[in-house]
Design an enzyme around this catalytic site. Structure first.
Site, PDB file in Angstrom:
ATOM      1  N   HIS A   1       1.027  -1.239  -0.015  1.00  0.00           N
ATOM      2  CA  HIS A   1       0.012   0.058   0.001  1.00  0.00           C
ATOM      3  C   HIS A   1       0.949   1.163  -0.096  1.00  0.00           C
ATOM      4  O   HIS A   1       1.722   1.206   0.694  1.00  0.00           O
ATOM      5  CB  HIS A   1      -0.794   0.167   1.264  1.00  0.00           C
ATOM      6  CG  HIS A   1      -1.705   1.192   1.427  1.00  0.00           C
ATOM      7  ND1 HIS A   1      -2.771   1.674   0.645  1.00  0.00           N
ATOM      8  CD2 HIS A   1      -1.270   2.550   2.269  1.00  0.00           C
ATOM      9  CE1 HIS A   1      -2.920   2.989   1.078  1.00  0.00           C
ATOM     10  NE2 HIS A   1      -2.242   3.305   2.132  1.00  0.00           N
TER      11      HIS A   1
ATOM     12  N   CYS B   1      -4.131   1.942  -4.730  1.00  0.00           N
ATOM     13  CA  CYS B   1      -3.414   3.449  -4.140  1.00  0.00           C
ATOM     14  C   CYS B   1      -2.297   3.232  -4.844  1.00  0.00           C
ATOM     15  O   CYS B   1      -1.842   4.405  -4.878  1.00  0.00           O
ATOM     16  CB  CYS B   1      -3.343   2.615  -2.722  1.00  0.00           C
ATOM     17  SG  CYS B   1      -2.614   1.170  -2.676  1.00  0.00           S
TER      18      CYS B   1
END
Length: 168
Positions: free
Chosen positions: A38, A108
């Site tokens: 992430h 993301c």
């Protein structure tokens, strides 16, 4: 003529697997993965990221993920905070609406890569952006895809960007 102000741009990298990908990927995928990444962009003293609720922000390291596992110096930008927030608002109304989120194809890391290029002209590291295709290139990844496509990720602890009063 006065030189322009330069603002540092950082990529915060978090391993969502907390080390499990490194240990289990050879068995499950037949190839080594170092993490399930992430990412977010830190600029103008805030951290910005994209998830299933759209674009959010927090103080750096302020989500429940805690501090990042690593920080990549992306470079510097001349883009002011005001212009950057206008840019994010337009992204939040178009390319990066919450419903556009897809774990493999629009996530993301897609957001971080787009924003890094806007701010500095540089891409984020390919070991991050190549991860979905690496997973999907394996039989196990293909078998899991229908399940994984249904997963929506939104790190808790951020505030919505570009929506009045934080509304979704």
């Amino acid at each position: 003529m006065e030189p322009p102000n330069l603002y540092p741009v950082k990529l915060y990298v978090y391993d969502l697997s907390k080390g499990l990908a490194r240990r289990l990927s050879p068995i499950m995928l037949g190839k080594q993965l170092e993490g399930i990444w992430h990412t977010s962009i830190v600029v103008h003293k805030d951290e910005f990221f994209f998830g299933s609720s759209g674009i959010s922000s927090c103080t750096p390291g302020g989500t429940l993920l805690g501090p990042p596992d690593s920080v990549v110096d992306v470079g510097n930008t001349e883009v002011t905070e005001e212009i950057f927030l206008e840019y994010l608002s337009s992204l939040g109304e178009s390319l990066f609406r919450g419903e556009a989120y897809n774990l493999f194809e629009h996530n993301c890391n897609t957001f971080s890569n787009e924003v890094a290029q806007f701010l500095t002209g540089r891409k984020i590291p390919s070991y991050i952006t190549d991860l979905p295709s690496e997973v999907l290139s394996t039989p196990f990844g293909q078998a899991l895809r229908p399940f994984l496509d249904s997963i929506q990720i939104q790190p808790p602890g951020g505030n919505s960007v570009g929506r009045p009063n934080g509304q979704s």
